[in-house]
Design an enzyme around this catalytic site. Sequence first.
Site, PDB file in Angstrom:
ATOM      1  N   GLU A 190       0.831  -1.194   0.000  1.00  0.00           N
ATOM      2  CA  GLU A 190       0.000   0.000   0.000  1.00  0.00           C
ATOM      3  C   GLU A 190       0.873   1.255   0.000  1.00  0.00           C
ATOM      4  OE1 GLU A 190      -3.644  -2.189   2.439  1.00  0.00           O
ATOM      5  OE2 GLU A 190      -2.773  -0.336   3.236  1.00  0.00           O
ATOM      6  N   CYS A 204       3.748   8.575   0.372  1.00  0.00           N
ATOM      7  CA  CYS A 204       4.273   7.725   1.446  1.00  0.00           C
ATOM      8  C   CYS A 204       4.463   6.329   0.885  1.00  0.00           C
ATOM      9  CB  CYS A 204       3.297   7.734   2.624  1.00  0.00           C
ATOM     10  SG  CYS A 204       3.753   6.633   3.984  1.00  0.00           S
ATOM     11  N   CYS A 211       6.142  -6.179   8.345  1.00  0.00           N
ATOM     12  CA  CYS A 211       7.233  -5.586   9.126  1.00  0.00           C
ATOM     13  C   CYS A 211       7.597  -6.526  10.268  1.00  0.00           C
ATOM     14  CB  CYS A 211       6.810  -4.230   9.697  1.00  0.00           C
ATOM     15  SG  CYS A 211       8.133  -3.369  10.593  1.00  0.00           S
ATOM     16  N   CYS A 215       5.882  -3.302  16.476  1.00  0.00           N
ATOM     17  CA  CYS A 215       5.452  -2.184  17.302  1.00  0.00           C
ATOM     18  C   CYS A 215       3.986  -2.395  17.655  1.00  0.00           C
ATOM     19  CB  CYS A 215       5.650  -0.867  16.561  1.00  0.00           C
ATOM     20  SG  CYS A 215       7.387  -0.492  16.225  1.00  0.00           S
ATOM     21  N   CYS A 218       1.012  -0.473  15.834  1.00  0.00           N
ATOM     22  CA  CYS A 218       1.041  -0.406  14.376  1.00  0.00           C
ATOM     23  C   CYS A 218       0.337  -1.610  13.748  1.00  0.00           C
ATOM     24  CB  CYS A 218       2.483  -0.336  13.890  1.00  0.00           C
ATOM     25  SG  CYS A 218       2.634  -0.254  12.093  1.00  0.00           S
ATOM     26  N   GLY A 261       6.548  -1.478   6.607  1.00  0.00           N
ATOM     27  CA  GLY A 261       7.919  -1.940   6.765  1.00  0.00           C
ATOM     28  C   GLY A 261       8.815  -0.994   7.541  1.00  0.00           C
ATOM     29  N   SER A 293      12.320   6.828   7.472  1.00  0.00           N
ATOM     30  CA  SER A 293      11.985   6.676   8.891  1.00  0.00           C
ATOM     31  C   SER A 293      12.521   5.352   9.426  1.00  0.00           C
ATOM     32  CB  SER A 293      10.461   6.717   9.064  1.00  0.00           C
ATOM     33  OG  SER A 293      10.101   6.527  10.413  1.00  0.00           O
ATOM     34  N   SER A 315      11.380   7.151  14.855  1.00  0.00           N
ATOM     35  CA  SER A 315      10.123   6.929  15.560  1.00  0.00           C
ATOM     36  C   SER A 315      10.446   6.655  17.024  1.00  0.00           C
ATOM     37  CB  SER A 315       9.387   5.746  14.915  1.00  0.00           C
ATOM     38  OG  SER A 315       8.088   5.622  15.409  1.00  0.00           O
ATOM     39  N   LEU A 316      10.190   7.620  17.880  1.00  0.00           N
ATOM     40  CA  LEU A 316      10.625   7.552  19.275  1.00  0.00           C
ATOM     41  C   LEU A 316       9.523   6.990  20.179  1.00  0.00           C
ATOM     42  CD1 LEU A 316      13.247   8.279  20.769  1.00  0.00           C
ATOM     43  CD2 LEU A 316      12.205  10.471  21.347  1.00  0.00           C
ATOM     44  N   ASN A 392      -3.781   6.387  15.364  1.00  0.00           N
ATOM     45  CA  ASN A 392      -4.903   6.018  14.504  1.00  0.00           C
ATOM     46  C   ASN A 392      -5.376   4.613  14.857  1.00  0.00           C
ATOM     47  OD1 ASN A 392      -4.891   8.411  12.666  1.00  0.00           O
ATOM     48  ND2 ASN A 392      -2.802   7.686  12.328  1.00  0.00           N
ATOM     49  N   CYS A 435      -1.287   7.045   9.342  1.00  0.00           N
ATOM     50  CA  CYS A 435      -0.063   6.495   9.929  1.00  0.00           C
ATOM     51  C   CYS A 435      -0.382   5.292  10.819  1.00  0.00           C
ATOM     52  CB  CYS A 435       0.609   7.588  10.747  1.00  0.00           C
ATOM     53  SG  CYS A 435       2.097   7.083  11.617  1.00  0.00           S
TER      54      CYS A 435
END
Length: 463
Positions: A190, A204, A211, A215, A218, A261, A293, A315-316, A392, A435
């Site tokens: 995507e 994007c 992935c 996380c 996600c 990913g 990223s 990405s923190l 999200n 996101c």
Amino acid sequence: MKSWMRRMAMAMVLPPNPIPSISTQSLPLLHHNSIIPSFSSSRTTQTTPFLTSSHRRSFLSAPPCSAPSASLSADYNFSDFDEGEGDCVANSIQCNGSKVLLKGMTYTQLEKWVQSHGYRPGQAMMLWKRMYGNDIWAHHTDELEGLNKDFKKMLSEKAEFRALSLKEIRTAADGTRKILFALDDGMVIETVVIPCDRGRTTVCVSSQVGCAMNCQFCYTGRMGLRRHLTAAEIVEQAVFARRMLTSEVGSITNVVFMGMGEPLHNIDNVIKAADIMVDEQGLQFSPRKVTISTSGLVPQLKRFLHESKCALAVSLNATTDEVRNWIMPINRKYKLDLLLGTLREELRSKRNYKILFEYVMLEGINDSDDDAKRLIELVKGIPCKINLISFNPHSGSFFRPTKEERMIEFRNTLASGGCTVFLRLSRGDDQMAACGQLGKPGTIQAPLLRVPQQFQMAIGNSA
């Protein structure tokens, strides 16, 4: 537990839609110190090569790599994690009955390939500009106006222009487009195009199918890792976006590697794709407007900063190792001190370069006043900007987005502490294009980790 482990190992070698004979029962929540999968790219199909079969593109490589799989790490600290730097090297020798995938080559490689077939370097430049520049974005030889007839005939016989097939375009209420592409092996990726009234429309792009980072907030992470994308498959997402949507959304000026990913897990192909995107004779994206990223793969991060001119986002999402270990398991291998210390050291030698820190705000998890104060201290000495991102929601997630009023308060605290900070609200979330919402997990998914005791009330989870 043994039964569950077998199912997880099998999940990573199944096709995108698991066969019916596999158990479909839900996976258990795991304690945050329990045995969980550590995905190893050394056993993942590598995709650096640009050779394709004339009938069905087969990515030739040396040495060969096996199908995706999962290994288990007893302490879940990612100590066994192989970050994958493109072990398989592209085999540039053309095999009988195969076509060269043009978008898998840098200009230097394309020029050498053209010369190897008896044509002048000038023909390579003309071809390059028609693939990437002059508002042509050619997908086949019929669109190569002005090129030598014999050269075009050779290309039709020995080269392939397209690495992706358009499957579907979904338009969100705010104008965001989610593009679904089919790959030659049947998998789907995507890509998202985010229009902007200020002339900064962004594409994007995805860098992997699924992935391996898992996380917890996600949706893509639920898939596990299926495979890396080739440089051609990454580049063509941007080419397709410009070709199909420029007339509707205006010029696409920015690229973010923030789709499906972990980009630096596929670092060879990502650096190569980014180099193609910023070529001054081709797509002509500014290096400062191409952002890669990462969740924090420290060795690959250092390599990227040394080899690429493009921008870096980290990405923190947490201000303590305890929280980050839970919501971003890669932190168990690369702790906050190491990650931020590496950035501080590496940026000393880079002029006018700022890191973008991404901070997904999760209600009751990482949005307290103490978090804001710790974040100010964590980024001291690092030239940076901070994006506060609204979480999200997606099916299966137990997190909730921080309320907008609280996000504003958090932002104001950071700003008063000297940080450059922006709020990034959701775009395209009604089409699962925002996101953290990309992908389609199968029946068997990467594990959800058991919520630490102090956060169970915050998320309303009784696990």
